[in-house]
Design an enzyme around this catalytic site. Structure first.
Site, PDB file in Angstrom:
ATOM      1  N   HIS A  18     -11.906  15.303  24.592  1.00  0.00           N
ATOM      2  CA  HIS A  18     -10.447  15.365  24.619  1.00  0.00           C
ATOM      3  C   HIS A  18      -9.912  15.211  23.200  1.00  0.00           C
ATOM      4  CE1 HIS A  18     -10.366  11.023  24.133  1.00  0.00           C
ATOM      5  NE2 HIS A  18     -10.993  10.828  25.286  1.00  0.00           N
ATOM      6  N   HIS A  21     -11.203  12.336  20.970  1.00  0.00           N
ATOM      7  CA  HIS A  21     -12.506  12.617  20.369  1.00  0.00           C
ATOM      8  C   HIS A  21     -12.345  13.550  19.167  1.00  0.00           C
ATOM      9  CE1 HIS A  21     -13.920  12.005  24.729  1.00  0.00           C
ATOM     10  NE2 HIS A  21     -14.444  10.996  24.057  1.00  0.00           N
ATOM     11  N   CYS A 126     -17.044  -5.133  33.555  1.00  0.00           N
ATOM     12  CA  CYS A 126     -16.152  -3.975  33.621  1.00  0.00           C
ATOM     13  C   CYS A 126     -16.996  -2.719  33.421  1.00  0.00           C
ATOM     14  CB  CYS A 126     -15.073  -4.062  32.548  1.00  0.00           C
ATOM     15  SG  CYS A 126     -14.066  -2.563  32.438  1.00  0.00           S
ATOM     16  N   CYS A 129     -15.790  -0.538  30.425  1.00  0.00           N
ATOM     17  CA  CYS A 129     -16.239  -1.025  29.118  1.00  0.00           C
ATOM     18  C   CYS A 129     -17.756  -1.027  29.007  1.00  0.00           C
ATOM     19  CB  CYS A 129     -15.739  -2.446  28.864  1.00  0.00           C
ATOM     20  SG  CYS A 129     -13.956  -2.612  28.707  1.00  0.00           S
ATOM     21  N   CYS A 144      -9.020  -5.860  33.258  1.00  0.00           N
ATOM     22  CA  CYS A 144      -9.508  -5.495  31.926  1.00  0.00           C
ATOM     23  C   CYS A 144      -8.323  -4.948  31.144  1.00  0.00           C
ATOM     24  CB  CYS A 144     -10.611  -4.437  32.032  1.00  0.00           C
ATOM     25  SG  CYS A 144     -10.973  -3.623  30.453  1.00  0.00           S
ATOM     26  N   HIS A 147      -8.948  -0.927  30.565  1.00  0.00           N
ATOM     27  CA  HIS A 147      -9.020  -0.012  31.702  1.00  0.00           C
ATOM     28  C   HIS A 147      -8.109  -0.401  32.864  1.00  0.00           C
ATOM     29  CE1 HIS A 147     -12.803   0.617  29.469  1.00  0.00           C
ATOM     30  NE2 HIS A 147     -12.544   1.868  29.747  1.00  0.00           N
ATOM     31  N   LYS A 298       0.401   6.937  26.128  1.00  0.00           N
ATOM     32  CA  LYS A 298      -1.037   6.748  26.028  1.00  0.00           C
ATOM     33  C   LYS A 298      -1.759   7.761  26.904  1.00  0.00           C
ATOM     34  CE  LYS A 298      -4.676   3.253  26.468  1.00  0.00           C
ATOM     35  NZ  LYS A 298      -5.008   1.852  26.826  1.00  0.00           N
ATOM     36  N   LYS A 301      -6.373   9.556  32.281  1.00  0.00           N
ATOM     37  CA  LYS A 301      -6.710  10.481  33.372  1.00  0.00           C
ATOM     38  C   LYS A 301      -5.755  10.299  34.547  1.00  0.00           C
ATOM     39  CE  LYS A 301     -11.684  10.859  32.414  1.00  0.00           C
ATOM     40  NZ  LYS A 301     -13.051  10.588  32.933  1.00  0.00           N
TER      41      LYS A 301
END
Length: 518
Positions: A18, A21, A126, A129, A144, A147, A298, A301
């Site tokens: 994405h 990256h 998690c 993570c 978390c 996430h 942010k 997904k």
């Protein structure tokens, strides 16, 4: 600086590439291309992280093996970096046999010397993570913080690394080497995390996680991400616990890691501890970048705003990735979060690359053809205040890159372009030609073309295709070293024919803009 070894974080292949990256890889590639302009020996590593429970679960859901899924997704990462002209020297995968064997040797060495021990443990795990979390690090709702999911309580007998043994040495290194972590404000964050650091789990029970590298001599355990994934930076160089390769000896002492802020703790503390236990020097520097948001939100997904970099190239019908590379590299200041939006992308690349830089070169060469049949006459060679500004810009850009200030360096280049546009407007070569002051007109055009040679070299790391086309039209060697770059590159004589002139970057017009908003 004679040698330069740059690594990116290796991307987890539970998904496909994405824009986040892409940001890291583009920035890293730009850094590497710049330093290739300054030193002879540069090595660039990237790759993929391919073990763990998330890959195991996702592959099972798809009805394929974890290795099949890794092969499929690793190929997509490679395809994306090729499309973005990310020119890495090596692409490592943690499923590579050489990597796995070295990781097993590293684990064995640390176990034998007492830095790894077996311990029964109950903790909050998690899966996002791929790690155990401390209760105090959770949100008020027990989630978390990264996430936003509740970790599950897991009880296992795992191998642990004595990270606390190296706590003081890590803190000492950070304090005594203020340039170790860039930007510097991140160092304070790490020192605070160090205060409550504990030993870390470096294996998982195979009954719970089977997709990993086996622990030698213990068929019930697999090596966990910290030793597996983090070791890629040295296994790629041929590190061996008994006989390190010449490649490792050559590059490790000049290593620099480019990483996201979310994995700083693992690189600055966990990885430092492992390296100290192995008796190896710590990386020369950690450059910690921020995140890329989408339309100021942010990327997630769950909200459906995850964008593929290859899709952006297709949407805007970009045959070369230079505009996207330039935009991403200048989207965020040093270590800060950046943002992508279609509207801003179109506005910025049209302004900087098409209107300012591209149009400046195009109209200057066109005037040279119109008034002088494309010829630089000997009497055109002159000097102007702009030359000193160009020399200063070269040094400013180098200094910015020394500090990983990629956005700031890009701004300096465009500032030089803007000043050159002002020089053209102030001196009005078209008016000089009309008044038959042809020598003065030719001098203005030659001066502008001299500056454009400098611009082509400086912008090359950001926009390699555009820069090469600029250099072609200027009959200039784009491969010149920065230390050899002068303001004396345009030679007297025929420079260009009318049919050789073409725009180096076409504007993203309104039709494209509409496509980009869909």
């Amino acid at each position: 600086m004679e040698k330069f070894y740059l690594t990116t974080a290796i991307d987890y292949v539970n998904g496909v590439p994405h824009i986040g990256h892409a940001y890291e890889k583009i920035v890293s590639d730009i850094i590497v291309r710049h330093f290739k302009q300054r030193c002879e020996d540069v090595y660039f590593l990237t790759g993929t992280d391919e073990h763990g429970i998330k890959i195991q679960k996702t592959a099972a859901e798809k009805g394929i093996t974890p290795k099949q899924m890794c092969d499929e997704h690793a190929a997509k990462f490679k395809e994306a970096w090729t499309a973005l002209n990310v020119d890495y020297g090596q692409f490592i995968r943690t499923t590579d046999e050489a990597h796995k064997k070295t990781v097993q040797k590293i684990f064995k060495k640390l176990l034998e010397q007492g830095d790894i021990y077996k311990h029964s443990y109950t903790g909050l795990y998690c899966s996002g993570c791929e790690g155990f979390l401390n209760p105090k690090d959770l949100t008020e709702d027990g989630f978390c913080p990264v996430h936003l999911k509740k970790p599950e309580e897991v009880s296992e007998e795992n191998y642990f690394f004595r990270l606390t043994k190296y706590k003081d040495a890590i803190a000492k290194h950070i304090k005594e080497n203020p340039s170790f972590i860039v930007p510097a404000f991140r160092a304070t964050e790490v020192l605070n995390q160090l205060e409550n650091i504990e030993d870390i789990s470096v294996s998982r029970a195979k009954a719970n996680v089977s997709w990993g590298i086996d622990v030698l001599g213990d068929s019930e355990q697999v090596i966990y991400v910290w030793i597996d994934a983090l070791s890629n930076y040295i296994t790629a160089l041929g590190y061996d616990t008994e006989n390190p390769s010449e490649k490792f000896k050559k590059y490790w002492s000049v290593s620099r890691h480019v990483i996201g802020k979310d994995i700083l703790k693992f690189h600055s503390i966990y990885w430092s501890g492992i390296l100290l236990a192995l008796g190896l020097p710590l990386p020369h520097q950690l450059f910690v970048h921020g995140f890329i948001n989408i339309n100021q939100a942010k990327m997630s997904k769950s909200t459906g705003n995850v964008i593929s970099p290859v899709d952006i190239l297709k949407t805007w019908e970009l045959e070369i990735p230079d505009a996207f590379r330039y935009y991403m590299a200048t989207a965020a200041a040093l270590g800060r979060d950046g943002n992508y939006s279609d509207e801003d992308f179109k506005e910025k690349v049209n302004a900087d690359l098409a209107n300012n830089m591209g149009n400046l070169l195009n109209r200057t060469l066109s005037m040279l053809v119109k008034y002088f049949d494309g010829e630089i006459k000997p009497e055109f060679k002159t000097d102007c205040e702009l030359f000193e500004t160009a020399k200063e810009t070269i040094e400013k850009v180098k200094k910015h890159f020394d500090n990983y200030e990629i956005q700031e360096a890009g701004n300096e280049i465009i500032s030089l372009v803007n000043l050159t546009n002002k020089y053209v407007a102030d001196n009005a070569p078209w008016t000089l030609a009309k008044e038959e002051k042809l020598t003065e007109c030719g001098q203005v055009l030659a001066n502008v073309l001299e500056i454009m040679c400098v611009v082509s070299v400086l912008i090359y790391p950001y926009c390699p295709n555009i820069a090469r086309e600029m250099a072609r039209q200027l009959k200039f060697d784009i491969n010149i070293k920065l230390d050899d770059l002068t303001i004396n590159n345009i030679r007297s004589g025929k420079l260009i024919e009318k049919d050789e002139i073409k725009p180096v970057f076409l504007r993203l017009d309104s039709e494209f803009a509409i496509k980009g908003e869909k």
